[in-house]
Design a protein around this motif. Sequence first.
Motif, short mmCIF file in Angstrom:
data_model
loop_
_atom_site.label_atom_id
_atom_site.label_comp_id
_atom_site.label_asym_id
_atom_site.label_seq_id
_atom_site.Cartn_x
_atom_site.Cartn_y
_atom_site.Cartn_z
N GLN A 1 0.82 -1.20 0.00
CA GLN A 1 0.00 0.00 0.00
C GLN A 1 0.86 1.25 0.00
OE1 GLN A 1 -2.54 -0.34 3.41
NE2 GLN A 1 -3.94 -1.80 2.44
N LYS A 2 0.38 2.26 -0.71
CA LYS A 2 1.13 3.52 -0.79
C LYS A 2 1.12 4.22 0.56
CE LYS A 2 1.48 7.74 -3.54
NZ LYS A 2 0.91 8.53 -4.67
N TYR A 3 -0.03 4.12 1.27
CA TYR A 3 -0.14 4.79 2.56
C TYR A 3 -0.37 3.74 3.65
CZ TYR A 3 -0.88 8.78 -0.50
OH TYR A 3 -0.74 9.72 -1.49
N PRO A 4 0.31 3.85 4.77
CA PRO A 4 0.12 2.88 5.87
C PRO A 4 -1.33 2.86 6.35
CG PRO A 4 2.07 4.23 6.24
CD PRO A 4 1.33 4.84 5.09
N ALA A 5 -1.78 1.70 6.79
CA ALA A 5 -3.19 1.52 7.15
C ALA A 5 -3.49 1.94 8.58
CB ALA A 5 -3.58 0.06 6.95
N PHE A 6 -2.50 1.96 9.48
CA PHE A 6 -2.76 2.23 10.90
C PHE A 6 -1.96 3.46 11.34
CE2 PHE A 6 -3.21 -2.31 10.15
CZ PHE A 6 -4.51 -2.53 10.60
N SER A 7 -2.70 4.49 11.77
CA SER A 7 -2.06 5.74 12.19
C SER A 7 -2.21 5.93 13.69
CB SER A 7 -2.70 6.94 11.46
OG SER A 7 -2.53 6.80 10.07
N LYS B 1 -3.00 8.02 16.85
CA LYS B 1 -3.85 9.16 17.11
C LYS B 1 -3.16 10.22 17.98
CE LYS B 1 -8.13 6.49 16.80
NZ LYS B 1 -9.36 6.03 17.52
N LEU B 2 -2.00 9.86 18.56
CA LEU B 2 -1.30 10.78 19.46
C LEU B 2 -0.12 11.47 18.79
CD1 LEU B 2 -1.36 8.46 22.59
CD2 LEU B 2 -2.87 10.38 22.09
N CYS B 3 0.30 10.94 17.65
CA CYS B 3 1.36 11.59 16.89
C CYS B 3 1.14 11.28 15.40
CB CYS B 3 2.75 11.11 17.35
SG CYS B 3 3.10 9.38 16.98
N SER B 4 2.02 11.70 14.56
CA SER B 4 1.80 11.57 13.11
C SER B 4 2.34 10.27 12.53
CB SER B 4 2.48 12.76 12.38
OG SER B 4 3.86 12.78 12.68
N LYS B 5 2.87 9.39 13.36
CA LYS B 5 3.49 8.17 12.84
C LYS B 5 2.42 7.17 12.39
CE LYS B 5 7.68 5.61 13.59
NZ LYS B 5 8.84 5.38 14.49
N ALA B 6 2.72 6.42 11.31
CA ALA B 6 1.78 5.45 10.77
C ALA B 6 2.49 4.12 10.52
CB ALA B 6 1.16 5.96 9.48
N PHE B 7 1.71 3.04 10.49
CA PHE B 7 2.27 1.68 10.40
C PHE B 7 1.43 0.82 9.45
CE2 PHE B 7 3.15 3.58 14.45
CZ PHE B 7 4.50 3.33 14.67
N ASN B 8 2.11 -0.14 8.85
CA ASN B 8 1.42 -1.09 7.97
C ASN B 8 0.72 -2.19 8.76
OD1 ASN B 8 1.93 -0.07 5.37
ND2 ASN B 8 4.02 -0.85 5.42
N LYS C 1 -1.04 -3.51 12.51
CA LYS C 1 -1.66 -3.07 13.75
C LYS C 1 -0.78 -3.40 14.95
CE LYS C 1 -6.00 -3.25 16.32
NZ LYS C 1 -7.36 -3.82 16.37
N SER C 2 -0.10 -4.55 14.90
CA SER C 2 0.76 -4.95 16.01
C SER C 2 1.89 -3.95 16.22
CB SER C 2 1.34 -6.35 15.75
OG SER C 2 2.08 -6.37 14.53
N ASN C 3 2.42 -3.40 15.12
CA ASN C 3 3.49 -2.40 15.24
C ASN C 3 2.96 -1.10 15.83
OD1 ASN C 3 5.34 -4.17 14.15
ND2 ASN C 3 5.08 -3.42 12.06
N LEU C 4 1.72 -0.73 15.49
CA LEU C 4 1.11 0.46 16.07
C LEU C 4 0.94 0.28 17.58
CD1 LEU C 4 -0.41 3.14 16.06
CD2 LEU C 4 -2.48 1.89 15.38
N LEU C 5 0.47 -0.88 18.01
CA LEU C 5 0.28 -1.13 19.44
C LEU C 5 1.60 -1.09 20.20
CD1 LEU C 5 -2.36 -4.02 19.21
CD2 LEU C 5 -2.77 -1.63 19.83
#
Length: 225
Positions: A196-202, A204-211, A213-217
């Motif tokens: 994907q061109k844009y990561p699926a999981f962003s 909400k507390l900062c601008s970082k995004a991840f492909n 969900k486990s990495n976001l957590l």
Amino acid sequence: MDAGHTPTKAQEMISWPPKQKQPEVSSSDPDLYHCDVCGKDIKYQSSFREHQRIHTGERPYQCKQCCKTFTRCADLIKHRLVHSVRRPHRCKVCGKRFKLQSDLDKHGKVHSDDAPFPCHLCPKRFKRSSCLVKHLRIHTQEKPFACTHCDRRFKWEASVKEHERVHTGERPHQCSQCPKTFTHRSTFLQHQRTHQKYPAFSCKLCSKAFNHKSNLLKHVRALHS
């Protein structure tokens, strides 16, 4: 027929199929046909013939496209829809289409607030009895699905099918953007996000995004907790 005489085509057609044993009339009700294998009494002779196939294993109706066979003609007709792209039954609420009216009827419960099947072990309620049966396995720890290659058992049919691929080496999920294949659908979906061109999981507390969900957590726990 005289010895050495070759039967004509017409004679062959008359002698086929071979004569079947006539059904016995029930001793308790002369209007019923009695199965001498299981003792069941059946009203109609056609239904009795179909019932006998349960015991004989006869499956006389065959699909011409996949060679799958069926006990009843009605089951073959229903099966043929599998090979059809037509979905004539449309949900009036969401527009989703189905091949069978029965599937549309089941789907309709999704849009209803009615949940008539309560769990007697927790407050949950379900719209379908089949969903309740599956849910109860969480409480009973029942594992009715056994692997055919090892002694492991599973609560869900989908789980045992995925597990058996460990033994067979089957990898049915093919990425359309690269040569990679996957055993499990969940792993396949995670992989697709890498394209994907844009990561699926962003976050909400900062601008970082991840492909994933486990990495976001992991990010949230490490930096924002």
